[in-house]
Scaffold this active site. Structure first.
Site, mmCIF file in Angstrom:
data_model
loop_
_atom_site.group_PDB
_atom_site.id
_atom_site.type_symbol
_atom_site.label_atom_id
_atom_site.label_comp_id
_atom_site.label_asym_id
_atom_site.label_seq_id
_atom_site.Cartn_x
_atom_site.Cartn_y
_atom_site.Cartn_z
ATOM 1 N N ASP A 190 0.900 -1.139 0.000
ATOM 2 C CA ASP A 190 0.000 0.000 0.000
ATOM 3 C C ASP A 190 0.944 1.194 0.000
ATOM 4 O O ASP A 190 1.543 1.503 1.035
ATOM 5 C CB ASP A 190 -0.878 0.000 1.255
ATOM 6 C CG ASP A 190 -1.903 1.105 1.203
ATOM 7 O OD1 ASP A 190 -1.531 2.235 0.853
ATOM 8 O OD2 ASP A 190 -3.081 0.846 1.502
ATOM 9 N N HIS A 191 1.113 1.832 -1.157
ATOM 10 C CA HIS A 191 2.212 2.797 -1.244
ATOM 11 C C HIS A 191 2.033 3.976 -0.286
ATOM 12 O O HIS A 191 2.986 4.654 0.043
ATOM 13 C CB HIS A 191 2.433 3.271 -2.694
ATOM 14 C CG HIS A 191 1.463 4.322 -3.138
ATOM 15 N ND1 HIS A 191 0.238 4.026 -3.679
ATOM 16 C CD2 HIS A 191 1.532 5.675 -3.113
ATOM 17 C CE1 HIS A 191 -0.392 5.151 -3.969
ATOM 18 N NE2 HIS A 191 0.371 6.167 -3.640
ATOM 19 N N HIS A 253 -5.855 2.591 0.991
ATOM 20 C CA HIS A 253 -5.162 3.750 1.562
ATOM 21 C C HIS A 253 -5.926 4.379 2.732
ATOM 22 O O HIS A 253 -5.361 4.620 3.797
ATOM 23 C CB HIS A 253 -4.934 4.837 0.501
ATOM 24 C CG HIS A 253 -4.292 4.328 -0.754
ATOM 25 N ND1 HIS A 253 -3.327 3.352 -0.753
ATOM 26 C CD2 HIS A 253 -4.480 4.652 -2.063
ATOM 27 C CE1 HIS A 253 -2.936 3.119 -2.004
ATOM 28 N NE2 HIS A 253 -3.626 3.882 -2.813
HETATM 29 C C1 BG6 Z 1 -3.285 4.849 -6.411
HETATM 30 C C2 BG6 Z 1 -4.580 4.906 -7.154
HETATM 31 O O1 BG6 Z 1 -3.267 3.758 -5.525
HETATM 32 O O2 BG6 Z 1 -3.131 6.042 -5.671
HETATM 33 C C3 BG6 Z 1 -4.641 6.124 -8.051
HETATM 34 O O3 BG6 Z 1 -4.720 3.737 -7.939
HETATM 35 C C4 BG6 Z 1 -4.369 7.366 -7.260
HETATM 36 O O4 BG6 Z 1 -5.907 6.224 -8.677
HETATM 37 C C5 BG6 Z 1 -3.093 7.204 -6.454
HETATM 38 O O5 BG6 Z 1 -4.256 8.443 -8.158
HETATM 39 C C6 BG6 Z 1 -2.892 8.379 -5.539
HETATM 40 O O6 BG6 Z 1 -1.644 8.260 -4.959
HETATM 41 P P1 BG6 Z 1 -0.816 9.524 -4.542
HETATM 42 O O7 BG6 Z 1 0.404 8.958 -3.892
HETATM 43 O O8 BG6 Z 1 -0.520 10.291 -5.783
HETATM 44 O O9 BG6 Z 1 -1.682 10.288 -3.604
#
Ligand code: BG6
Length: 501
Positions: A190-191, A253
């Site tokens: 989960d980045h 997230h």
């Molecule tokens: C990803 C989603 O997990 O997270 C995308 O698939 C989204 O749709 C993105 O744009 C948002 O990540 P961040 O790090 O740019 O807030």
């Protein structure tokens, strides 16, 4: 990024990283730039190789050249030829179609030969940088060729979201993975958990007596988690149409952030102690009844509008999106966590695409003082707010009331902002640097354990079903606005409002 280097050397770090989907977007935009920066920071193991698996025919040199170009484009640090040379010699391209189960034997031989060359001792990291429908096929191939288990060596599986498309498919996928890998060897990415301020939530809470002592329903009026984006679905319409904001952002997230904000202090900082506390929060989310869905969940889909003065199309006009799509691009939910710490304090969460702002923030709104000494009618008294700013500003904002020296008002809110603007805090390789580094060290703290994922699906699944069954008047918000009117009403009926700090 500041990494905890104390753990280096606790494990045998030598390994081969095998990337399935080596020619794909994720590998080029995120993984390779992250690996390059790890080379720069001297954080990759000495005995290490990267094998990119791809279907397309290309030579090693062609592949390396493509990686070179993408690192130049996406890396946070400028590409230096010296460090690139270091990374280049680690990169191998291996061509085969991962749906061909026979092909895995060839890959196995290739990796074993490479082991001799780089002294990687049979350790493997298998990274699934492919579309989710291939996860099981690849794991099956690893199982058949007996690649995942080797005595005296370790194997780890890295899996990107979406982990299943609902509770049922997630369970099925998980049991397949568990046939081949132990739970401890599965790293569900989960980045968001790789972002600095998300990791900072625990430090902020558990290293500051002023916060932790009031971190409960006695002092906190409500908590808001907002992940907003100006971006639309762009070229990802095909994926997004089957995902929607619930699967794309909430199930993973947002629920992960919620659990970090609301969890009890873990007994220690071990991976499982933290994950156990997070999981308890998800389990304590109130029951999702039909009344809850009717009253507390708002879905939206963007229509056309203006973003930064530029006209943009409606979701239904995007590439690979049907013109009658009922997929949600916005969700707002009010929910309670039914435990002693939080009973009665609402959590409001929202996320959406094509909104007026791009930011990720957690707002903790504290209860107001009684209107006895100073009166709101005369003063500009505002509630105390603690804002954890995840991106694009990173840091902490705190609002409190003080005597005003300059105007006729007695009281004014003072805004203390320790955050700084960091344009690189988005879905960037930085989070992946941290995550890849942790995978190599065998530290799974920033990854989701199965029971967390399962509990999150139990919550999300019912909301998704509700959205699928319900008739919607979509689109119901203009691009560039802050979402549907009902999302504002959700708070207004409680006498509250969304904070855009
Ligand atoms: C990803 C989603 O997990 O997270 C995308 O698939 C989204 O749709 C993105 O744009 C948002 O990540 P961040 O790090 O740019 O807030």
């Amino acid at each position: 990024m500041k990494l905890d280097e104390t753990k280096i050397g606790v494990d045998n770090l030598s390994a081969i990283l095998v990337i399935f989907g080596g020619t794909g977007d994720l590998t080029h935009r995120k993984l390779m730039p992250a690996l390059y920066n790890l080379v720069l920071d001297k954080l990759l193991p000495e005995h290490f190789a990267i094998v990119s698996v791809g279907r397309r025919e290309k030579t090693q040199e062609q592949y390396q050249k493509e990686v070179y170009d993408t690192i130049r484009k996406y890396s946070r640090n400028k590409l230096s030829e010296t460090y690139w040379a270091g990374l280049k010699e680690m990169i191998y391209y291996y061509q085969f179609d991962f749906i061909d189960q026979e092909g895995y034997y060839g890959l196995k031989n290739f990796l074993e030969q490479l082991d001799q060359k780089v002294k990687s001792e049979g350790n493997r990291v298998f990274y699934m940088a492919v579309a989710p429908e291939y996860f099981e096929t690849i794991v099956q191939g690893l199982q058949l060729s007996d690649m995942a288990k080797k005595s005296g060596a370790w194997s780890r599986l890295i899996i990107e979201k979406p982990f299943g498309k609902d509770l049922k498919t997630a369970r099925k996928l998980n049991s397949k993975l568990l046939e081949v890998f132990d739970e401890n060897s599965i790293y569900r990415i989960d980045h968001y958990l790789g972002k600095e301020m998300i990791q900072n939530i625990m430090v902020l809470r558990f290293c500051n007596s002023i916060f932790e002592s009031i971190w409960n329903n006695k002092f906190i009026d409500n908590i808001q988690i907002s992940l907003t984006e100006k971006l639309g679905v762009g070229t990802r319409g095909g994926y997004y149409e089957h995902s929607g904001a619930m699967r794309d952002m909430v199930q993973n997230h947002i629920i992960q952030i919620l659990s970090l904000v609301a969890m009890e202090p873990p007994v220690n900082l071990k991976t499982d102690s933290i994950r156990t506390e997070k999981q308890k929060v998800i389990e304590a989310i109130e029951e999702i009844t039909p009344e809850f869905l009717r009253d507390n969940v708002v879905f939206g889909q963007y229509g056309k509008g203006m973003i930064d003065g530029i006209p943009v199309p409606a979701y239904r006009e995007e590439e690979n999106v049907p013109s009658n799509s009922t997929t949600e691009t916005f969700v707002a939910v009010k929910l309670h966590i039914n435990n002693f710490r939080w009973a009665g304090t609402p959590f409001y969460i929202r996320t959406g695409k094509r909104l007026g702002t791009s930011s990720a923030e957690i707002v903790i709104q504290f209860k107001e003082m009684p209107n006895i000494l100073y009166f709101k009618e005369r003063d500009i008294q505002e509630p105390n707010l603690l804002v954890i700013r995840i991106q694009p500003n990173v840091g902490v904002f705190f609002q409190f009331n003080t005597k005003d020296f300059n105007t006729h008002h007695d009281i004014v809110p003072t805004k203390m902002d320790t955050s700084y603007f960091s344009p690189t805090q988005g879905n960037t390789p930085e989070a992946y640097e941290r995550l890849i580094y942790d995978i190599l060290r065998g530290d799974a703290t920033l990854f989701s354990r199965w029971d967390e994922v399962e509990a999150a699906w139990m919550v999300a699944d019912q909301m998704i079903k509700y959205r699928e069954q319900k008739k919607h008047q979509f689109p119901n918000y203009d691009s560039g606005s802050m979402g549907p009117v009902r999302a504002f009403e959700l708070l207004a009926r409680d006498g509250r409002k969304w904070w855009n700090i």
